[in-house]
Motif scaffolding. Structure first.
Motif, PDB file in Angstrom:
ATOM      1  N   ASN A   1       0.820  -1.202   0.000  1.00 45.58           N
ATOM      2  CA  ASN A   1       0.000   0.000   0.000  1.00 45.58           C
ATOM      3  C   ASN A   1       0.863   1.264   0.000  1.00 45.58           C
ATOM      4  O   ASN A   1       2.015   1.237   0.437  1.00 45.58           O
ATOM      5  CB  ASN A   1      -0.907   0.042   1.242  1.00 45.58           C
ATOM      6  N   VAL A   2       0.280   2.375  -0.471  1.00 39.28           N
ATOM      7  CA  VAL A   2       0.886   3.686  -0.261  1.00 39.28           C
ATOM      8  C   VAL A   2       0.945   3.935   1.241  1.00 39.28           C
ATOM      9  O   VAL A   2      -0.014   3.662   1.960  1.00 39.28           O
ATOM     10  CB  VAL A   2       0.048   4.789  -0.944  1.00 39.28           C
ATOM     11  N   HIS A   3       2.073   4.452   1.740  1.00 36.83           N
ATOM     12  CA  HIS A   3       2.221   4.626   3.186  1.00 36.83           C
ATOM     13  C   HIS A   3       2.217   6.073   3.651  1.00 36.83           C
ATOM     14  O   HIS A   3       2.506   6.364   4.809  1.00 36.83           O
ATOM     15  CB  HIS A   3       3.481   3.905   3.667  1.00 36.83           C
ATOM     16  N   ALA A   4       1.911   6.995   2.743  1.00 37.64           N
ATOM     17  CA  ALA A   4       1.665   8.368   3.160  1.00 37.64           C
ATOM     18  C   ALA A   4       0.357   8.403   3.943  1.00 37.64           C
ATOM     19  O   ALA A   4      -0.561   7.624   3.681  1.00 37.64           O
ATOM     20  CB  ALA A   4       1.596   9.289   1.942  1.00 37.64           C
ATOM     21  N   ASN A   5       0.276   9.293   4.928  1.00 38.25           N
ATOM     22  CA  ASN A   5      -0.926   9.451   5.749  1.00 38.25           C
ATOM     23  C   ASN A   5      -1.530  10.828   5.533  1.00 38.25           C
ATOM     24  O   ASN A   5      -0.828  11.836   5.644  1.00 38.25           O
ATOM     25  CB  ASN A   5      -0.594   9.290   7.238  1.00 38.25           C
ATOM     26  N   TRP A   6      -2.822  10.876   5.255  1.00 39.71           N
ATOM     27  CA  TRP A   6      -3.518  12.137   5.012  1.00 39.71           C
ATOM     28  C   TRP A   6      -4.307  12.570   6.249  1.00 39.71           C
ATOM     29  O   TRP A   6      -4.680  11.730   7.085  1.00 39.71           O
ATOM     30  CB  TRP A   6      -4.498  11.994   3.846  1.00 39.71           C
ATOM     31  N   PHE A   7      -4.573  13.876   6.374  1.00 41.69           N
ATOM     32  CA  PHE A   7      -5.498  14.342   7.399  1.00 41.69           C
ATOM     33  C   PHE A   7      -6.896  13.824   7.057  1.00 41.69           C
ATOM     34  O   PHE A   7      -7.318  13.894   5.902  1.00 41.69           O
ATOM     35  CB  PHE A   7      -5.541  15.874   7.435  1.00 41.69           C
ATOM     36  N   PRO A   8      -7.656  13.330   8.043  1.00 41.46           N
ATOM     37  CA  PRO A   8      -8.993  12.790   7.753  1.00 41.46           C
ATOM     38  C   PRO A   8     -10.073  13.856   7.637  1.00 41.46           C
ATOM     39  O   PRO A   8     -11.143  13.592   7.099  1.00 41.46           O
ATOM     40  CB  PRO A   8      -9.265  11.866   8.941  1.00 41.46           C
ATOM     41  N   VAL A   9      -9.816  15.047   8.190  1.00 41.34           N
ATOM     42  CA  VAL A   9     -10.812  16.127   8.157  1.00 41.34           C
ATOM     43  C   VAL A   9     -10.113  17.465   7.931  1.00 41.34           C
ATOM     44  O   VAL A   9      -8.912  17.608   8.172  1.00 41.34           O
ATOM     45  CB  VAL A   9     -11.617  16.216   9.487  1.00 41.34           C
ATOM     46  N   ASP A  10     -10.884  18.425   7.451  1.00 46.58           N
ATOM     47  CA  ASP A  10     -10.420  19.812   7.440  1.00 46.58           C
ATOM     48  C   ASP A  10     -10.585  20.380   8.842  1.00 46.58           C
ATOM     49  O   ASP A  10     -11.565  20.077   9.536  1.00 46.58           O
ATOM     50  CB  ASP A  10     -11.253  20.651   6.466  1.00 46.58           C
ATOM     51  N   GLY A  11      -9.652  21.218   9.270  1.00 50.81           N
ATOM     52  CA  GLY A  11      -9.766  21.813  10.593  1.00 50.81           C
ATOM     53  C   GLY A  11      -8.449  22.353  11.099  1.00 50.81           C
ATOM     54  O   GLY A  11      -7.635  22.862  10.322  1.00 50.81           O
ATOM     55  N   GLU A  12      -8.208  22.187  12.411  1.00 49.35           N
ATOM     56  CA  GLU A  12      -6.989  22.691  13.042  1.00 49.35           C
ATOM     57  C   GLU A  12      -6.390  21.616  13.945  1.00 49.35           C
ATOM     58  O   GLU A  12      -7.110  20.951  14.694  1.00 49.35           O
ATOM     59  CB  GLU A  12      -7.295  23.939  13.881  1.00 49.35           C
ATOM     60  N   VAL A  13      -5.075  21.463  13.872  1.00 49.94           N
ATOM     61  CA  VAL A  13      -4.376  20.508  14.734  1.00 49.94           C
ATOM     62  C   VAL A  13      -4.268  21.094  16.140  1.00 49.94           C
ATOM     63  O   VAL A  13      -3.740  22.194  16.326  1.00 49.94           O
ATOM     64  CB  VAL A  13      -2.965  20.193  14.189  1.00 49.94           C
ATOM     65  N   LEU A  14      -4.787  20.348  17.122  1.00 53.85           N
ATOM     66  CA  LEU A  14      -4.758  20.809  18.510  1.00 53.85           C
ATOM     67  C   LEU A  14      -3.603  20.216  19.299  1.00 53.85           C
ATOM     68  O   LEU A  14      -3.033  20.882  20.178  1.00 53.85           O
ATOM     69  CB  LEU A  14      -6.075  20.446  19.214  1.00 53.85           C
ATOM     70  N   LEU A  15      -3.258  18.988  19.004  1.00 55.85           N
ATOM     71  CA  LEU A  15      -2.262  18.273  19.816  1.00 55.85           C
ATOM     72  C   LEU A  15      -1.564  17.223  18.979  1.00 55.85           C
ATOM     73  O   LEU A  15      -2.191  16.566  18.134  1.00 55.85           O
ATOM     74  CB  LEU A  15      -2.961  17.624  21.023  1.00 55.85           C
TER      75      LEU A  15
ATOM     76  N   GLU B   1      -6.491  17.006   1.793  1.00 55.67           N
ATOM     77  CA  GLU B   1      -5.644  16.747   0.629  1.00 55.67           C
ATOM     78  C   GLU B   1      -4.156  16.784   0.982  1.00 55.67           C
ATOM     79  O   GLU B   1      -3.310  16.525   0.127  1.00 55.67           O
ATOM     80  CB  GLU B   1      -5.944  17.750  -0.482  1.00 55.67           C
ATOM     81  N   ASP B   2      -3.822  17.095   2.247  1.00 57.26           N
ATOM     82  CA  ASP B   2      -2.426  17.232   2.665  1.00 57.26           C
ATOM     83  C   ASP B   2      -1.950  16.020   3.454  1.00 57.26           C
ATOM     84  O   ASP B   2      -2.736  15.370   4.155  1.00 57.26           O
ATOM     85  CB  ASP B   2      -2.248  18.482   3.529  1.00 57.26           C
TER      86      ASP B   2
END
Length: 226
Positions: free
Chosen positions: A105-119, A180-181
């Motif tokens: 499999n591709v092993h890059a990990n994407w953000f699951p949602v749009d928003g802001e990283v808290l921690l 998308e990031d």
């Protein structure tokens, strides 16, 4: 969808290429009959292509409705879908979706949602098979907490496995999360858990295949405080 080599693999591919060149040149110069160097070269080419395949990094564009949507963070197979108590960060009952990645499999990990990283938090641990349920709380892992655009909190956990012992997390507190990031990368087969609110509408089931940054796995309810 464009595909390139992920930056995590560039140095590895260069080193492996140099090692294979030395081994294969030596084989062709000093080993007879010629069938042996031919076998060496064939095996080397196959192994190198497998490594290149592992480090491929497709650039993906999500074209659906982004409101309240949760996408898979990784390519792989859904291996767990259950209500659990998350004890380390959220400290409450949530719905967990686990996706297991093989070395193919591709092993890059994407953000699951749009928003802001808290921690962002790294947890030291064991290196059990990532397929095991207890890997979520016992293995080496990295946790990213995101506040989605509707105000709800989504937790993503990158989990190391028996082979995958290198977790890379790019996300930092305060970063903007975009589906998308890339959020990070896990080297050589592992698992990612996504923890959702109990009232989230989940669209996948165990055994389903997902595509990171593309497959919609759930939809969040509107935040009741809004």
């Amino acid at each position: 969808m464009k595909v390139k080599i992920h930056r995590e693999g560039t140095n590895i591919l260069i080193v492996v290429m140099l090692i294979m060149i030395v081994i294969n040149l030596s084989a062709w110069m000093f080993i007879r009959p010629a069938v042996i160097p031919i076998v060496f070269s064939s095996i080397s080419a196959i192994l190198y292509l497998l490594i290149v395949n592992f480090f491929r990094s497709p650039r993906r564009t999500f074209r659906g409705d982004r409101e309240n949507v949760v996408v898979s963070s990784v390519d792989g197979t859904v291996v767990a879908l259950e209500e659990v108590f998350e004890p380390e960060v959220l400290r409450r009952k949530v719905r967990m979706v686990s996706v297991f990645m093989t070395v193919f499999n591709v092993h890059a990990n994407w953000f699951p949602v749009d928003g802001e990283v808290l921690l962002v938090r790294h947890h030291r641990g064991r290196f059990l098979s990532a397929y095991l349920p207890k890997a979520s709380i016992e293995n080496e892992r990295s946790t990213v907490l995101i506040r989605a655009t509707n105000g709800q909190e989504i937790l993503v956990r990158q989990i190391a496995g028996a082979v995958a012992r290198r977790i890379v997390t790019y996300a930092e507190p305060g970063d903007a999360a975009n589906i998308e990031d890339h959020m990070g990368f896990i080297k050589f087969g592992s698992r990612v858990d996504i923890y959702l609110p109990l009232d989230a509408e989940v669209f996948v089931k165990i055994g389903d295949k997902t595509t990171g940054g593309v497959s919609v796995i759930a939809r969040l309810r509107n935040n009741p405080d809004d």
